[in-house]
Design an enzyme around this catalytic site. Structure first.
Site, PDB file in Angstrom:
ATOM      1  N   HIS A  23       0.841  -1.212   0.000  1.00  0.00           N
ATOM      2  CA  HIS A  23       0.000   0.000   0.000  1.00  0.00           C
ATOM      3  C   HIS A  23       0.871   1.256   0.000  1.00  0.00           C
ATOM      4  CE1 HIS A  23       0.401   1.811   4.042  1.00  0.00           C
ATOM      5  NE2 HIS A  23       0.639   0.577   4.459  1.00  0.00           N
ATOM      6  N   CYS A  24       0.275   2.346  -0.446  1.00  0.00           N
ATOM      7  CA  CYS A  24       0.898   3.672  -0.371  1.00  0.00           C
ATOM      8  C   CYS A  24      -0.099   4.612   0.294  1.00  0.00           C
ATOM      9  CB  CYS A  24       1.331   4.150  -1.756  1.00  0.00           C
ATOM     10  SG  CYS A  24      -0.008   4.310  -2.959  1.00  0.00           S
ATOM     11  N   TRP A  25      -0.029   5.899   0.006  1.00  0.00           N
ATOM     12  CA  TRP A  25      -0.910   6.850   0.675  1.00  0.00           C
ATOM     13  C   TRP A  25      -2.339   6.807   0.138  1.00  0.00           C
ATOM     14  CZ3 TRP A  25      -2.648   9.408   4.458  1.00  0.00           C
ATOM     15  CH2 TRP A  25      -3.429  10.560   4.307  1.00  0.00           C
TER      16      TRP A  25
END
Length: 343
Positions: free
Chosen positions: A93-95
């Site tokens: 995941h990222c932001w």
């Protein structure tokens, strides 16, 4: 595949989670258990952001590719180590669940791994954390003056089959001016919320949950407002422990602690204790007379706690007289009382 927050967190019980945000973002707060393999370091992330604002998306993407290119093999090696015992399955995941996690997942897939990503990224996760912690639960608050051994009682409740959330344990702080002594550094308030949610979502929503009576802040960490408001309306099991027993507990707890930290903690509450009491407490510390220090400071903490308790509905407070330092027995009495309330 993109997963919802619930599906992602369910998978995270058994699979490694890679957070590809920058080290600064990760340090501020992250999904508990996640490993940080940043696509960009803090400086690189700032440079890409500046390029995006000044020259647009295409130029920012090109800069990003230039920065990331030399790191690709390293990303794969690190990820393979994490997935060795999971058949190549991994969560990323990222932001916002956009380009950073999508690119990283593509790389891992190209290298033969099986990544899934978080739809909406960490931002969606944070929304879920705050929403979930606002959901009504059957709470019981374990109350008691400083030194009553509430944390030990809470742990005994867990050993005897009850559901608990140890807020002070998650915050690495015992709640008083002395509460950080001997503890690990505190997490950010955001990470504290994530840690609470990590426990919260694993509990049976139909069964009662015990939490220790806290003010809104536990050291520098803040209990999420929606949860704290729910706690303030919940019934309180107040363990009334005699002062001599509490003094003995505190002496055992703080004997052997860095003496300078005890002096600093006493100085921090000088205004609340008053000049004379502070002087007497510091003089007692100089003599290593911890019992006198505890006796003097408990006068302040007892008044403060009872003042807070007075703002609750008296009908919602049940007092349990505790004459001895026996957390297991106290926990049994509390469970018996709680069972009568549930009938």
């Amino acid at each position: 595949m993109q997963l919802s927050v619930d599906a992602f967190l369910e998978q995270a019980r058994n699979l490694p989670v890679i957070d590809v945000r920058s080290p600064g973002e990760f340090a501020q707060a992250h999904i508990p258990g996640a490993v940080n393999i940043p696509l960009f370091d803090n400086d690189e992330r700032a440079r890409v952001g500046t390029r995006y604002k000044q020259a647009g998306k295409d130029h920012a993407v090109l800069l990003g590719l230039e920065l990331v290119g030399p790191k690709l093999a390293g990303f794969v090696k690190q990820s393979r180590k994490l997935t060795n015992s999971h058949g190549g399955n991994v969560l990323v995941h990222c932001w916002r669940g956009g380009m950073r996690s999508g690119s990283f997942a593509w790389l891992l897939q190209t290298a033969g791994l099986s990544p899934d990503t978080l739809a909406g990224g960490y931002k969606a996760y944070r929304n879920a954390v705050l929403t979930d912690l606002a959901q009504p639960r059957q709470l019981i608050i374990l109350g008691g003056k400083t030194g009553s051994g509430k944390t030990d009682i809470l742990k005994e409740l867990a050993r005897q089959g009850e559901q608990i959330i140890d807020l002070e344990g998650l915050a690495h702080h015992k709640g008083s001016s002395y509460g950080a002594i001997g503890q690990l550094p505190q997490p950010s308030s955001e990470q504290f919320e994530n840690l609470i949610h990590n426990d919260w979502r694993r509990l049976d929503p139909s069964a009662r949950i015990w939490l220790e009576d806290e003010s809104r802040n536990v050291g520098t960490c803040f209990v999420p407002m929606a949860l704290w408001q729910q706690m303030r309306l919940a019934p309180v099991a107040f363990v009334d422990v005699p002062k001599p027993v509490r003094i003995e507990r505190l002496v055992q707890e703080y004997t052997g602690i860095d003496h300078a930290l005890l002096i600093e903690a006493t100085e921090r509450i000088r205004k609340r204790l008053g000049g004379k009491v502070t002087k007497d407490a510091l003089d007692a510390l100089a003599r290593y007379d911890y019992a006198t220090v505890a006796d003097l400071t408990l006068d302040y903490y007892d008044k403060a706690y009872l003042h807070g308790l007075s703002h609750r509905d008296p009908a919602m407070i049940h007092t349990v007289q505790v004459l001895a330092n026996d957390p297991a027995q106290t926990a049994r009495e509390l469970i018996d009382w709680a069972n009568t309330q549930a009938r």
